[in-house]
Design an enzyme around this catalytic site. Sequence first.
Site, PDB file in Angstrom:
ATOM      1  CB  SER A 163      47.887  -1.010  64.028  1.00 41.48           C
ATOM      2  OG  SER A 163      49.102  -1.551  63.512  1.00 41.48           O
ATOM      3  CG  ASP A 218      51.906  -1.339  69.895  1.00 39.80           C
ATOM      4  OD1 ASP A 218      52.506  -2.405  69.575  1.00 39.80           O
ATOM      5  OD2 ASP A 218      52.526  -0.316  70.239  1.00 39.80           O
ATOM      6  CE1 TYR A 219      53.529  -3.122  61.982  1.00 38.54           C
ATOM      7  CE2 TYR A 219      53.536  -5.468  62.486  1.00 38.54           C
ATOM      8  CZ  TYR A 219      53.675  -4.434  61.571  1.00 38.54           C
ATOM      9  OH  TYR A 219      53.960  -4.721  60.262  1.00 38.54           O
ATOM     10  CG  ASP A 220      51.022  -8.346  65.968  1.00 37.35           C
ATOM     11  OD1 ASP A 220      51.688  -7.971  64.977  1.00 37.35           O
ATOM     12  OD2 ASP A 220      51.460  -9.150  66.808  1.00 37.35           O
TER      13      ASP A 220
END
Length: 252
Positions: free
Chosen positions: A160, A156-158
Amino acid sequence: MNQALHGRSVVVTGAAQGIGAVLAAGLAQMGARVLLADVADTAMAVSRIRDAGGEALGMRVDVTRAEDCEAMAEQAVAAFGGIDGLVCNAALFATLPLLGFDAISEERWDRVMAVNVRGPWLCARACVPRMVAGGGGSIVMISTARVFNGHPFMLDYDASKGAVLAMAKSLAREVGPQGVRVNTIAPGLTMSEGVLARPGIAERAVGIARSRALARDQAPQDLIGAVGFFLSPASANVTGQSLIVDGGGVMQ
Ligand SMILES: NC(=O)c1ccc[n+]([C@@H]2O[C@H](COP(=O)([O-])OP(=O)(O)OC[C@H]3O[C@@H](n4cnc5c(N)ncnc54)[C@H](O)[C@@H]3O)[C@@H](O)[C@H]2O)c1
């Protein structure tokens, strides 16, 4: 420290601690008047800048809320007379547990996207008209070197931060004609307070440092020069670019 940002007004989000606080202090040392915005209390970070002779103001801002971002931009104009720079640093990062792609909850996915992608968009939307009113400005988005290589356990972070990189380029095309530049820095693992608090980080950091051309840990202070460059007149004809700052771990 050079005074390349003398008299400029810069908003830094996510500046209560970690990389954001260090960037705000570094930009203040370069002569900028800095508004530190964070959902957490910025009082300590603001005091440190003032104690060092810099000009700073703190404000509680949730970057996922449009009204908070508007109030942030208004406050910068009221206090400093305008907005010359915006550093979109606030994100969900250091507090995110590492999880496999199939273990991330839908709620976490949506929250990460709200803070890390909608947040910079809302901040830019609030600040760009004020920059234009003052004759132009510079936005620096913070992505991550992770997006260039692929890394497990923070899908999810990557995703984003990949979105941040793409958003910065398209935004650069939209606002360039109005005199606003948009660039991105993509740091490698940086030993911020939040990262240092992560379990097992010391062992992982050794391997990451060895993989770099400059084989050492990266400190938040290592990012000040790149952000200051993008905010300063030295980069007056540079926009839509991304700069990896990671000691040569990722080379493109
Ligand atoms: N530390 C690293 O290794 C590293 C590497 C690459 C990129 N980055 C990026 O650099 C930036 C800072 O990293 P860090 O290590 O200091 O992270 P961090 O998680 O310690 O700090 C993030 C800051 O953002 C603030 N924040 C969170 N949600 C917010 C919201 N809704 N509104 C306003 N503020 C909010 C937090 O309070 C915190 O002060 C982040 O964008 C991160 O993704 C960090």
